[in-house]
Every structure is written in structure tokens, then in C-alpha cells.
Scaffold this motif. Structure first.
Motif, PDB file in Angstrom:
ATOM      1  N   ARG A 138       0.275  -0.527  52.386  1.00  0.00           N
ATOM      2  CA  ARG A 138       0.825   0.087  53.587  1.00  0.00           C
ATOM      3  C   ARG A 138       0.872  -0.895  54.755  1.00  0.00           C
ATOM      4  NH1 ARG A 138       1.879   5.360  55.490  1.00  0.00           N
ATOM      5  NH2 ARG A 138       2.629   5.061  57.606  1.00  0.00           N
ATOM      6  N   ASP A 173       6.394   5.622  60.734  1.00  0.00           N
ATOM      7  CA  ASP A 173       5.896   6.588  59.752  1.00  0.00           C
ATOM      8  C   ASP A 173       6.993   7.573  59.344  1.00  0.00           C
ATOM      9  OD1 ASP A 173       3.522   5.315  60.102  1.00  0.00           O
ATOM     10  OD2 ASP A 173       2.513   6.964  61.146  1.00  0.00           O
ATOM     11  N   ARG A 174       7.771   7.962  60.325  1.00  0.00           N
ATOM     12  CA  ARG A 174       8.855   8.905  60.054  1.00  0.00           C
ATOM     13  C   ARG A 174       9.895   8.279  59.118  1.00  0.00           C
ATOM     14  NH1 ARG A 174      10.245   9.842  65.121  1.00  0.00           N
ATOM     15  NH2 ARG A 174      12.083   8.498  65.234  1.00  0.00           N
ATOM     16  N   ASP A 212       8.490   8.040  55.601  1.00  0.00           N
ATOM     17  CA  ASP A 212       8.479   9.367  54.995  1.00  0.00           C
ATOM     18  C   ASP A 212       9.868   9.784  54.542  1.00  0.00           C
ATOM     19  OD1 ASP A 212       6.982  11.866  54.400  1.00  0.00           O
ATOM     20  OD2 ASP A 212       8.420  12.720  55.808  1.00  0.00           O
ATOM     21  N   SER A 213      10.868   9.442  55.347  1.00  0.00           N
ATOM     22  CA  SER A 213      12.233   9.829  54.983  1.00  0.00           C
ATOM     23  C   SER A 213      12.695   9.082  53.726  1.00  0.00           C
ATOM     24  CB  SER A 213      13.189   9.573  56.146  1.00  0.00           C
ATOM     25  OG  SER A 213      13.442   8.192  56.305  1.00  0.00           O
ATOM     26  N   LEU A 224      10.719   8.265  51.290  1.00  0.00           N
ATOM     27  CA  LEU A 224      10.057   8.976  50.191  1.00  0.00           C
ATOM     28  C   LEU A 224      10.820  10.257  49.867  1.00  0.00           C
ATOM     29  CD1 LEU A 224       6.406   8.449  51.455  1.00  0.00           C
ATOM     30  CD2 LEU A 224       7.283   7.598  49.284  1.00  0.00           C
ATOM     31  N   GLN A 269       5.194   6.340  46.077  1.00  0.00           N
ATOM     32  CA  GLN A 269       3.832   5.901  46.339  1.00  0.00           C
ATOM     33  C   GLN A 269       3.070   5.887  45.018  1.00  0.00           C
ATOM     34  OE1 GLN A 269       1.881   8.126  49.421  1.00  0.00           O
ATOM     35  NE2 GLN A 269       0.502   6.421  49.905  1.00  0.00           N
TER      36      GLN A 269
END
Length: 291
Positions: free
Chosen positions: A249, A264-265, A268-269, A271, A278
Motif C-alpha cells: 500500500r 483512497d477514493r 477503491d474505485s 477495486l 487486493q
DNA sequence: CTCCAGGCGG
DNA sequence: CCGCCGGGAG
């Protein structure tokens, strides 16, 4: 006054660019690959990637059997990597549900992932010589100018222009050449910024006749890039493409230090989009590594 | 800054 | 219909 097919197609015959996906022997699948890559991406950037791509994965089953991660790496920096994922999925659907044959009907093409109103018609027309209107940003601009006397396309909807172009299409087998010529004219002569009206092959253009009136700006204001989530996603993908092993990370965090919440956003998008996965030990990798 | 052979989800 | 999905070149 409408666009005269003959003068446009004749011009096309002598002025067309020698693009690799127009070479003899290029298959319908390889044309489909070029259309995916050309979605919102200039020809000059697509050509080298396309050449490597079709040499490596020449058919739908060859593409489908590649890993998603290898596909994302081969896509490189073309941008909008969701297109690469959809192309991979498209290959799988064609291999499993269409007997390895690219469909030739617009309605069927439209069911494929990543294939919309433009790409479906482009494949039907350029790979199968179907008489269907092909409307991209170039065609919309050329028709807006030459036929309607406007500086640019009026509405933000390309689908709405389909009927317009259908009416312009020659009735005979020259329809694909006409569509290719319309696109080529928009790409090389009737360009958005500084149209080269001096070398335009059309003897009549409503926009020229009206004295090149200025438009009321773009139908849709140009979107920003710098500082957006898209830029952050791009940097994250760049790190992941470069690594054959899952990364910590911390290696991702350093690409965007100014706004941790945004970073982070963005991750996440990726993913959520299925572009990144992950691992069990908490590291990150391109989706579908090794399979 | 603009534009680029668009597509998709809300 | 609207906003978001990269990245590079002019």
C-alpha cells in the motif's frame, strides 16, 4: 444542398491515411480491437499499441485466454483502462457465445461489453461492408458544418444524428467508403480547431457559404483532468502495470500525497471497477494476475 | 487551455 | 440526460 458522395469518395481514394487496421487481411476482430482503442484516443497513439496487440493476440480466443493483468499491461498508457477490461470480456463473449466469430449485425454487436452505438456500426460497416450510418465526433462535426451550416454539432447526443447521416448514405455498396471518407475528412481537413477549408474536396459547404459563423462554444464544456480522480487512478495503474509482483500500500500512497482521501477514493474505485485486486496479505495487484 | 474513430451507470 | 471513466499533443 447535401454532401456529394462522389467528390468525397474520390478524395478519399487519394488522400486516405495508410492506417494499419486498413491493411488487406485485417480481420473483423482486429478492426474491433482498433475501434475499442480509438474510443476517445487519437490515431497516432493507437497505432503502435494496436500493432503489438494483434500480433500477440490475433483472435478472440487468443485474447480471451490471456490474463486480465497482461491485457491491462499491453493496454499501456492508452487511457481509460476499463476499455481494456471490456475488450477482454468482449473476446470471452465472442469465444464462448458466438463461436469465435465477430457478429455482423448491429443489434447483436450492441450486446457486447464496451460496444456502443458508434463501435457497433463501425464494425458492421468497416469489417462487413454493411450499409449503416457510422456517427463519431468527426462525422457529427462535418455534417453540422457542410449540411447545416453550423460551427459544430448542435446537441450533445450522437445517437440523435444517426437519422441525419442515414439520409446522406449512398444507396449502393459505396456506403462504407462514404462513411470512412466522412470520418477522414473530419480527422484531417474539417478539424475542430483550425479547419483547412482551402484544401476541402467538397464543392459546397453550408458553413463556408454562410461565412464560417462562430458557434456558441462546445456542446459540452471540456472536462478537466489535472487534479481529478482520473489522474490519481492513472498514477496508481501506472505503478501496478510496472510491477509483476503485488505491491505494498505504501508504494501506492506515494503517488498522490496532497490529498489522502482522494487517493483512497481512487484506489477503491479501481477495486470496484475490477481493475485492481487486493491479495490475501493486503498488497495490491492488477486484477486477474496469472489467470 | 482544447480536443481526441465513446461507453456506461446513475 | 448528466457525470465520470486517461493521457498526450497542439
Amino acid at each position: 444542398m447535401s454532401i456529394v458522395s462522389d467528390e468525397l469518395v474520390n478524395w478519399w481514394g487519394r488522400a486516405r491515411r495508410d492506417l494499419p487496421w486498413r491493411a488487406p487481411g485485417v480481420t473483423a476482430w482486429q478492426i474491433l480491437v482498433s475501434e475499442f482503442m480509438l474510443q476517445q484516443t487519437p490515431v497516432a497513439r493507437v497505432a503502435p499499441i494496436w500493432l503489438d496487440w494483434v500480433a500477440r493476440w490475433p483472435t478472440p480466443p487468443a485474447t480471451a485466454s490471456a490474463s486480465a493483468a497482461d491485457v491491462l499491461r499491453a493496454w499501456g498508457k492508452l487511457g481509460y483502462p476499463r476499455r481494456a477490461k471490456r475488450l477482454h470480456e468482449c473476446a470471452t463473449v465472442i469465444a464462448t457465445e458466438h463461436d469465435d466469430v465477430v457478429p455482423d449485425e448491429v443489434d447483436v454487436l450492441l450486446t457486447l461489453p464496451g460496444v456502443g452505438a458508434y463501435t457497433a456500426r463501425a464494425v458492421a460497416c468497416f469489417a462487413y461492408q454493411k450499409r449503416v450510418p457510422v456517427v463519431d465526433t468527426n462525422v457529427r462535426r462535418v455534417v453540422a458544418r457542410a449540411v447545416h451550416g453550423l460551427a459544430g454539432a448542435a446537441s450533445p447526443s450522437a445517437v440523435r444524428d444517426l437519422a441525419d447521416v442515414e439520409a446522406l448514405l449512398p444507396a449502393d455498396e459505396s456506403a462504407p467508403a462514404f462513411s470512412a471518407a466522412l470520418m477522414e475528412l473530419g480527422a484531417t481537413v474539417c478539424t475542430a480547431r483550425s479547419p483547412k477549408c482551402g484544401i476541402c474536396p467538397l464543392t459546397f459547404c453550408a458553413w463556408r457559404a454562410a461565412g464560417h459563423p462562430a458557434g456558441s462554444g462546445p456542446a459540452r464544456p471540456a472536462q478537466r483532468y489535472a487534479g481529478t480522480d482520473r489522474q490519481v487512478r492513472g498514477r496508481l495503474m501506472d505503478v501496478l502495470r510496472a510491477s509483476s509482483a503485488p505491491v505494498l500500500r505504501a508504494h501506492l500512497d506515494v503517488v498522490w500525497l496532497s490529498d489522502p482521501a482522494q487517493r483512497d477514493r481512487a484506489l477503491d474505485s479501481l477495486l470496484v471497477d475490477g481493475l485492481v485486486e487486493q491479495t490475501a496479505d493486503g498488497r495490491f495487484a492488477l486484477a486477474g494476475e496469472g489467470g
